[in-house]
Structure formats: structure tokens, C-alpha cells
Scaffold this motif. Structure first.
Motif, PDB file in Angstrom:
ATOM      1  N   GLU A 169       0.854  -1.182   0.000  1.00 32.61           N
ATOM      2  CA  GLU A 169       0.000   0.000   0.000  1.00 32.61           C
ATOM      3  C   GLU A 169       0.894   1.238   0.000  1.00 32.61           C
ATOM      4  OE1 GLU A 169      -3.509   0.013   2.304  1.00 32.61           O
ATOM      5  OE2 GLU A 169      -3.629  -2.171   2.476  1.00 32.61           O
ATOM      6  N   LEU A 170       0.917   1.937  -1.134  1.00 33.26           N
ATOM      7  CA  LEU A 170       1.823   3.061  -1.348  1.00 33.26           C
ATOM      8  C   LEU A 170       1.038   4.359  -1.490  1.00 33.26           C
ATOM      9  CD1 LEU A 170       3.995   1.217  -4.012  1.00 33.26           C
ATOM     10  CD2 LEU A 170       4.610   1.573  -1.613  1.00 33.26           C
ATOM     11  N   GLU A 171       1.662   5.465  -1.097  1.00 26.84           N
ATOM     12  CA  GLU A 171       0.985   6.753  -1.125  1.00 26.84           C
ATOM     13  C   GLU A 171       1.939   7.852  -1.598  1.00 26.84           C
ATOM     14  OE1 GLU A 171      -0.564   7.462   2.784  1.00 26.84           O
ATOM     15  OE2 GLU A 171      -1.948   5.759   2.710  1.00 26.84           O
ATOM     16  N   VAL A 172       1.368   8.863  -2.247  1.00 27.93           N
ATOM     17  CA  VAL A 172       2.127  10.027  -2.702  1.00 27.93           C
ATOM     18  C   VAL A 172       1.338  11.281  -2.343  1.00 27.93           C
ATOM     19  CG1 VAL A 172       3.135  11.240  -4.668  1.00 27.93           C
ATOM     20  CG2 VAL A 172       3.128   8.751  -4.630  1.00 27.93           C
ATOM     21  N   SER A 190       0.446  23.523 -11.819  1.00 31.17           N
ATOM     22  CA  SER A 190       1.743  22.853 -11.963  1.00 31.17           C
ATOM     23  C   SER A 190       2.062  22.090 -10.680  1.00 31.17           C
ATOM     24  CB  SER A 190       2.844  23.874 -12.267  1.00 31.17           C
ATOM     25  OG  SER A 190       2.562  24.598 -13.450  1.00 31.17           O
ATOM     26  N   PRO A 191       1.365  20.991 -10.435  1.00 26.28           N
ATOM     27  CA  PRO A 191       1.529  20.271  -9.162  1.00 26.28           C
ATOM     28  C   PRO A 191       2.870  19.544  -9.074  1.00 26.28           C
ATOM     29  CG  PRO A 191       0.112  19.024 -10.635  1.00 26.28           C
ATOM     30  CD  PRO A 191       0.380  20.337 -11.310  1.00 26.28           C
ATOM     31  N   GLU A 192       3.272  19.280  -7.845  1.00 28.96           N
ATOM     32  CA  GLU A 192       4.493  18.530  -7.560  1.00 28.96           C
ATOM     33  C   GLU A 192       4.145  17.308  -6.708  1.00 28.96           C
ATOM     34  OE1 GLU A 192       8.136  21.325  -6.913  1.00 28.96           O
ATOM     35  OE2 GLU A 192       6.409  22.287  -5.949  1.00 28.96           O
ATOM     36  N   ALA A 193       4.965  16.274  -6.841  1.00 28.41           N
ATOM     37  CA  ALA A 193       4.750  15.043  -6.072  1.00 28.41           C
ATOM     38  C   ALA A 193       5.860  14.866  -5.046  1.00 28.41           C
ATOM     39  CB  ALA A 193       4.707  13.833  -7.010  1.00 28.41           C
ATOM     40  N   SER A 194       5.499  14.380  -3.878  1.00 27.52           N
ATOM     41  CA  SER A 194       6.455  14.135  -2.791  1.00 27.52           C
ATOM     42  C   SER A 194       7.179  12.818  -3.008  1.00 27.52           C
ATOM     43  CB  SER A 194       5.703  14.075  -1.460  1.00 27.52           C
ATOM     44  OG  SER A 194       4.934  12.869  -1.393  1.00 27.52           O
ATOM     45  N   VAL A 195       8.046  12.491  -2.061  1.00 31.28           N
ATOM     46  CA  VAL A 195       8.594  11.138  -2.027  1.00 31.28           C
ATOM     47  C   VAL A 195       7.440  10.175  -1.762  1.00 31.28           C
ATOM     48  CG1 VAL A 195      10.838  11.922  -1.172  1.00 31.28           C
ATOM     49  CG2 VAL A 195       9.082  11.190   0.459  1.00 31.28           C
ATOM     50  N   ILE A 196       7.666   8.905  -2.028  1.00 29.59           N
ATOM     51  CA  ILE A 196       6.612   7.896  -1.866  1.00 29.59           C
ATOM     52  C   ILE A 196       6.687   7.283  -0.481  1.00 29.59           C
ATOM     53  CG2 ILE A 196       5.695   5.726  -2.793  1.00 29.59           C
ATOM     54  CD1 ILE A 196       7.156   6.566  -5.452  1.00 29.59           C
ATOM     55  N   GLY A 197       5.528   7.114   0.126  1.00 33.88           N
ATOM     56  CA  GLY A 197       5.444   6.451   1.416  1.00 33.88           C
ATOM     57  C   GLY A 197       4.744   5.113   1.292  1.00 33.88           C
ATOM     58  N   GLU A 198       4.953   4.271   2.269  1.00 36.43           N
ATOM     59  CA  GLU A 198       4.296   2.960   2.299  1.00 36.43           C
ATOM     60  C   GLU A 198       3.713   2.726   3.677  1.00 36.43           C
ATOM     61  OE1 GLU A 198       5.123  -1.801   1.310  1.00 36.43           O
ATOM     62  OE2 GLU A 198       6.774  -0.331   1.178  1.00 36.43           O
ATOM     63  N   ILE A 199       2.533   2.135   3.706  1.00 35.63           N
ATOM     64  CA  ILE A 199       1.903   1.733   4.966  1.00 35.63           C
ATOM     65  C   ILE A 199       1.920   0.211   5.039  1.00 35.63           C
ATOM     66  CG2 ILE A 199      -0.300   1.533   6.163  1.00 35.63           C
ATOM     67  CD1 ILE A 199       0.821   4.187   6.645  1.00 35.63           C
ATOM     68  N   VAL A 200       2.453  -0.320   6.142  1.00 36.87           N
ATOM     69  CA  VAL A 200       2.384  -1.757   6.404  1.00 36.87           C
ATOM     70  C   VAL A 200       1.277  -1.951   7.429  1.00 36.87           C
ATOM     71  CG1 VAL A 200       3.622  -3.801   7.166  1.00 36.87           C
ATOM     72  CG2 VAL A 200       4.858  -1.978   5.954  1.00 36.87           C
ATOM     73  N   PRO A 201       0.071  -2.367   6.988  1.00 34.45           N
ATOM     74  CA  PRO A 201      -1.059  -2.455   7.904  1.00 34.45           C
ATOM     75  C   PRO A 201      -0.856  -3.541   8.960  1.00 34.45           C
ATOM     76  CG  PRO A 201      -1.773  -2.522   5.604  1.00 34.45           C
ATOM     77  CD  PRO A 201      -0.293  -2.747   5.614  1.00 34.45           C
ATOM     78  N   ASN A 202      -1.481  -3.324  10.105  1.00 37.03           N
ATOM     79  CA  ASN A 202      -1.424  -4.337  11.149  1.00 37.03           C
ATOM     80  C   ASN A 202      -2.531  -5.374  10.983  1.00 37.03           C
ATOM     81  OD1 ASN A 202      -3.617  -2.771  11.787  1.00 37.03           O
ATOM     82  ND2 ASN A 202      -3.070  -2.456  13.941  1.00 37.03           N
ATOM     83  N   LYS A 203      -3.334  -5.206   9.921  1.00 37.99           N
ATOM     84  CA  LYS A 203      -4.420  -6.139   9.618  1.00 37.99           C
ATOM     85  C   LYS A 203      -4.327  -6.508   8.132  1.00 37.99           C
ATOM     86  CE  LYS A 203      -8.405  -5.378  11.522  1.00 37.99           C
ATOM     87  NZ  LYS A 203      -9.696  -4.729  11.830  1.00 37.99           N
ATOM     88  N   GLU A 236      10.252   2.300 -10.755  1.00 41.16           N
ATOM     89  CA  GLU A 236       8.970   2.144 -10.066  1.00 41.16           C
ATOM     90  C   GLU A 236       8.559   3.459  -9.408  1.00 41.16           C
ATOM     91  OE1 GLU A 236       9.249  -2.576  -8.759  1.00 41.16           O
ATOM     92  OE2 GLU A 236      10.160  -1.019  -7.499  1.00 41.16           O
ATOM     93  N   ALA A 237       9.502   4.098  -8.728  1.00 44.30           N
ATOM     94  CA  ALA A 237       9.213   5.362  -8.058  1.00 44.30           C
ATOM     95  C   ALA A 237       8.806   6.434  -9.071  1.00 44.30           C
ATOM     96  CB  ALA A 237      10.426   5.817  -7.256  1.00 44.30           C
ATOM     97  N   LYS A 238       9.504   6.477 -10.196  1.00 47.57           N
ATOM     98  CA  LYS A 238       9.187   7.460 -11.236  1.00 47.57           C
ATOM     99  C   LYS A 238       7.783   7.225 -11.785  1.00 47.57           C
ATOM    100  CE  LYS A 238      11.139   9.312 -15.575  1.00 47.57           C
ATOM    101  NZ  LYS A 238      10.099   8.970 -16.559  1.00 47.57           N
ATOM    102  N   GLN A 239       7.444   5.955 -12.017  1.00 51.52           N
ATOM    103  CA  GLN A 239       6.130   5.619 -12.548  1.00 51.52           C
ATOM    104  C   GLN A 239       5.026   6.026 -11.572  1.00 51.52           C
ATOM    105  OE1 GLN A 239       5.518   1.412 -13.260  1.00 51.52           O
ATOM    106  NE2 GLN A 239       3.332   1.669 -13.649  1.00 51.52           N
ATOM    107  N   ILE A 240       5.216   5.746 -10.299  1.00 47.09           N
ATOM    108  CA  ILE A 240       4.193   6.056  -9.296  1.00 47.09           C
ATOM    109  C   ILE A 240       3.992   7.559  -9.156  1.00 47.09           C
ATOM    110  CG2 ILE A 240       3.701   5.947  -6.811  1.00 47.09           C
ATOM    111  CD1 ILE A 240       5.024   3.129  -6.877  1.00 47.09           C
ATOM    112  N   ARG A 241       5.079   8.321  -9.128  1.00 49.64           N
ATOM    113  CA  ARG A 241       4.950   9.768  -8.976  1.00 49.64           C
ATOM    114  C   ARG A 241       4.294  10.397 -10.205  1.00 49.64           C
ATOM    115  NH1 ARG A 241       9.521  12.606  -8.435  1.00 49.64           N
ATOM    116  NH2 ARG A 241       8.872  14.043  -6.791  1.00 49.64           N
ATOM    117  N   GLU A 242       4.622   9.883 -11.384  1.00 45.87           N
ATOM    118  CA  GLU A 242       3.986  10.380 -12.608  1.00 45.87           C
ATOM    119  C   GLU A 242       2.498  10.039 -12.630  1.00 45.87           C
ATOM    120  OE1 GLU A 242       6.271   8.683 -15.765  1.00 45.87           O
ATOM    121  OE2 GLU A 242       7.809  10.270 -15.725  1.00 45.87           O
ATOM    122  N   MET A 243       2.158   8.838 -12.167  1.00 48.25           N
ATOM    123  CA  MET A 243       0.750   8.448 -12.091  1.00 48.25           C
ATOM    124  C   MET A 243      -0.011   9.317 -11.096  1.00 48.25           C
ATOM    125  SD  MET A 243       1.083   4.274 -12.247  1.00 48.25           S
ATOM    126  CE  MET A 243      -0.603   3.979 -11.699  1.00 48.25           C
TER     127      MET A 243
END
Length: 420
Positions: A272-275, A282-295, A323-330
């Protein structure tokens, strides 16, 4: 001396995410630069009553808030933590004890739950209204129904007030998961297979509805109300026996239901990844974060109620460069597809590196999940934490959002609405 901007912080609301809004507002009210801004807290209780005034402001600096350790608001932490902390108690007290705005009902026989629309449009929507005229920007820290779905944004447009976040179209399109998915599809963005049902269809013919779902998707599936956030009303369904209760649950929250095929198949959990996205045209994207759920997935309990075994945020997420480039572009493409502005958090699902049988997946596929136009904004929420990791502090992020609200409002003033 430069005049301070007067900022209205609007929070609470009638949605199922009322408590989340209180958490977000408490952090903003603690962190916002009081040397640059005059701050006006404005609450909406669960019945739709608008609350503001001196009592609310005094309460923010009284003992309940003074005893809180909210220093993390300036520098978000990355440690596992639950959002149900003392911030909620303080923000809730603002709503309980705030001085009510003097806004008479438009119709004495209306239900109390109608007051958000009736009271607000009767008074706040008038540009000459004292409250509206005194504010330079409104920061609507409202999550979910009546706050993130374009309704309150329409009110601000009528009142001609600058406000933080997306406009009417961007807010409503991103809130409705069915409409959002249609826009993503038109933009050519990869998504998991899904089915949309109306509540009336489900209740009129459950057998036909289940056949449609099973013909189109394979288990596990996720059943969601189309118009809600914070994973409220969402269920993971592993087999037919679980499907009807999940649909009934979601149908209690919305007239439109979205059923999505799970990523990775049975027995595996996708990443589960988030940006975080910030900007207007002219929006900008941050670094990518990930959540490791406890469920099994990142549900409401995992987000806000787990204290013994909280979900773990990882910032930045461990990904290859491509992968990071693709996610931020998406993420940026999703932001533009929904005509968003100001801020949004874009969520993704990525196939795990191994399937249920332990076989390695050489190139895990990445799917766009959803976009959230007013994400959780506490000092420990992912949106500000990802910007913190990108070099933008929580306090500076608030400044930037206010600047973007004013920028968007100035741009609106260039538009003609009449012939003459």
C-alpha cells in the motif's frame, strides 16, 4: 508592517469522519504561524450547527490544550502511532464549548441535520456577511460527506472566498469512487477491475447482483461505499458467504457501491503506497510512502484506533528508480484527471514480490487505487509526513497551502461570468 491574513479553520462536520477532522484541525491550530495569520476556529457539530467565536479561541489556549504535547506538529514523526490521542479531546472540546454563530434557520420546521446547508447558505454565502467578509482564506479541514465532496466548496464559491483545496468539480469527482474511476480510465491509468452497483439494485435483486459481481471479479474483493473516506464502511470479502453482509454495510453509508478485485489474489497482501501532491496548475509530487497495515488491509481501525499494534509507515518506500518514477507520474496524472488543486494524497496498490505459492513475481504491477482531496492532516498523518521527508516542514506546508488558495482565487478573478 505587513497586515496579517485572517484564516478561518473549519472543522468537524456531519460526516462519518467527524472525529478525524477534529484531529486534523487540532494539529493545524497548534502549528500555524500566529505571527503571519490571525486564526478563526470555526466548528460544525454532528447536527450541522456552526460554532465559532471568542469561547472557541480561549479554549484553544486553556488548560486542556496547554497540557498537550503537540510539538510534533512542526516536525512529524515517523514512528508507529495511533491518531486517537489527546488532540481529539482538545478539538472536541472546541466544538462542545464554542460560541455559536448567530445564524437563524431559514425555515423553523427544518430538521436539525439540515442546518449545515440552510444556515450556511442563508448567511455565510453572502459576501457582505461579517464573517465571510472578514476572512482572507478558509481552510476547510473537513473529511468526507458535506466537506470533501464539493458541497462546502460550492458555498465558498458563492461567497467568493479563497479556500484551501480542490474546487467543486475536483472535490466531488475525487469523492465519488465510481466517477473517479471513470476519469482515471479516460486518462489511461491502470486500475483493478471493479463493478458499481446502486443500493436500489442490490436491495431489489440480491441474487442478480451477486452473480454480476462473481461473473466480473474473483475473490477476494473489496466492497466500498462510493462516497466516503477513511475506510469507513469498507470490507474485504474472501468468499460468497461474506459478500451480502459487506454490501449491506456499505449500503448503509451510500446509495452507490463499488466492488473492487483485490490485488495479488487470495492469501497475499499487496503493498500500500501513497504520494502527496501539492500545487494548482503545476503540481508537484512528494517522495513515496508505504503503509504496512497491522491487519489484512488499512481499515479505519488500523488508521485511528490501533494502539497496541499500530500500522507502520515507511518513508520513503523501498522502490526501484523506475517504479518510483512511474508512481509519482501516475499521482500527478490522477491529480490532473480529477481537476484537483491545492493538495491531494494519491494511493496505490502494488503486487507483492511473491504470489500465494511463493513464486517470485519478476515485475510487480502497480495500480492506482484512489485520490483523497483533503487527506488526514494531523502531525502524524502520511500527507504532511511525506512532504516533511521531501524537505517541506509541517508549518511551511500550511503556508504553501494558504498561498495556493490565494493564487487560485486570483486566477478565478480573471474569469468573466457575464457578457459586460
Amino acid at each position: 508592517m505587513k497586515k496579517k491574513l485572517r484564516i478561518g479553520i473549519l472543522f468537524g462536520g456531519r460526516s462519518g469522519e467527524h472525529e478525524v477532522s477534529l484531529l486534523s484541525a487540532a494539529s493545524i491550530l497548534k502549528a500555524i504561524d500566529r505571527k503571519r495569520y490571525d486564526v478563526v476556529p470555526i466548528g460544525i457539530d454532528k447536527q450541522g450547527n456552526w460554532l465559532s467565536g471568542a469561547q472557541a479561541q480561549r479554549l484553544l489556549s486553556s488548560n486542556p490544550l496547554a497540557s498537550l504535547d503537540l510539538s510534533a506538529a512542526a516536525e512529524p514523526t515517523t514512528k508507529p502511532v495511533s491518531e486517537t490521542d489527546a488532540e481529539f479531546a482538545a478539538a472536541a472540546a472546541v466544538l462542545r464549548s464554542g460560541e455559536p454563530l448567530h445564524i437563524p434557520p431559514a425555515h423553523p420546521r427544518r430538521r436539525a441535520t439540515d442546518s449545515l446547508q440552510i444556515h450556511a447558505t442563508a448567511e455565510l454565502a453572502q459576501p457582505a456577511n461579517p464573517l465571510a467578509a472578514s476572512l482572507d482564506v478558509i481552510f476547510p479541514v473537513l473529511h468526507g460527506t458535506f466537506g470533501e465532496d464539493g458541497t462546502i466548496q460550492g458555498l465558498f464559491e458563492l461567497a467568493d472566498i479563497a479556500y484551501v483545496g480542490s474546487g467543486v468539480l475536483g472535490s466531488s469527482a475525487a469523492m465519488d469512487k465510481d466517477a473517479m474511476k471513470r476519469l482515471f480510465a479516460a486518462a489511461g491509468l491502470p486500475q483493478t477491475p471493479h463493478v458499481t452497483l446502486l443500493r436500489s439494485q442490490w436491495r431489489a435483486d440480491p441474487k442478480r447482483s451477486i452473480k454480476l459481481i462473481e461473473r466480473s471479479l474473483t475473490y477476494p474483493v473489496f466492497v466500498k461505499p462510493a462516497n466516503l473516506g477513511s475506510s469507513v464502511g469498507i470490507s474485504k470479502v474472501h468468499a460468497r458467504a461474506e459478500l451480502a453482509p459487506a454490501l449491506d454495510l456499505a449500503a448503509g453509508f451510500d446509495r452507490k457501491l463499488v466492488i473492487e478485485q483485490g490485488v495479488g489474489g487470495a492469501g497475499v497482501k499487496p503493498r500500500e503506497l501513497e504520494v502527496s501532491v501539492l500545487g494548482n496548475d503545476s503540481p508537484e509530487a512528494s517522495v513515496i510512502g508505504e503503509i504496512v497495515p497491522n491487519k489484512e488491509f488499512y481499515d479505519y481501525e488500523s488508521k485511528y484506533e490501533s494502539t497496541d499494534n499500530p500500522s507502520v509507515p515507511i518513508i520513503p518506500a523501498t522502490l526501484g528508480k523506475s517504479e518510483a518514477k512511474q508512481i509519482r507520474e501516475m499521482a500527478l496524472a490522477a491529480f490532473r484527471a480529477c481537476d484537483c488543486s491545492g493538495l491531494a494524497r494519491v494511493d496505490f496498490l502494488m503486487e507483492p514480490t511473491r504470489d500465494a505459492k511463493g513464486r517470485r513475481i519478476k515485475k510487480p504491477r502497480i495500480y492506482l487505487n484512489e485520490i483523497n482531496t483533503m487527506p488526514g492532516f494531523t502531525s502524524i498523518s502520511m500527507y504532511p509526513k511525506m512532504w516533511q521527508a521531501s524537505g517541506l516542514s509541517y508549518k511551511k506546508l500550511i503556508d504553501r497551502l494558504i498561498e495556493l488558495a490565494l493564487e487560485r482565487h486570483r486566477e478565478k478573478l480573471e474569469t468573466r461570468f457575464t457578457k459586460s
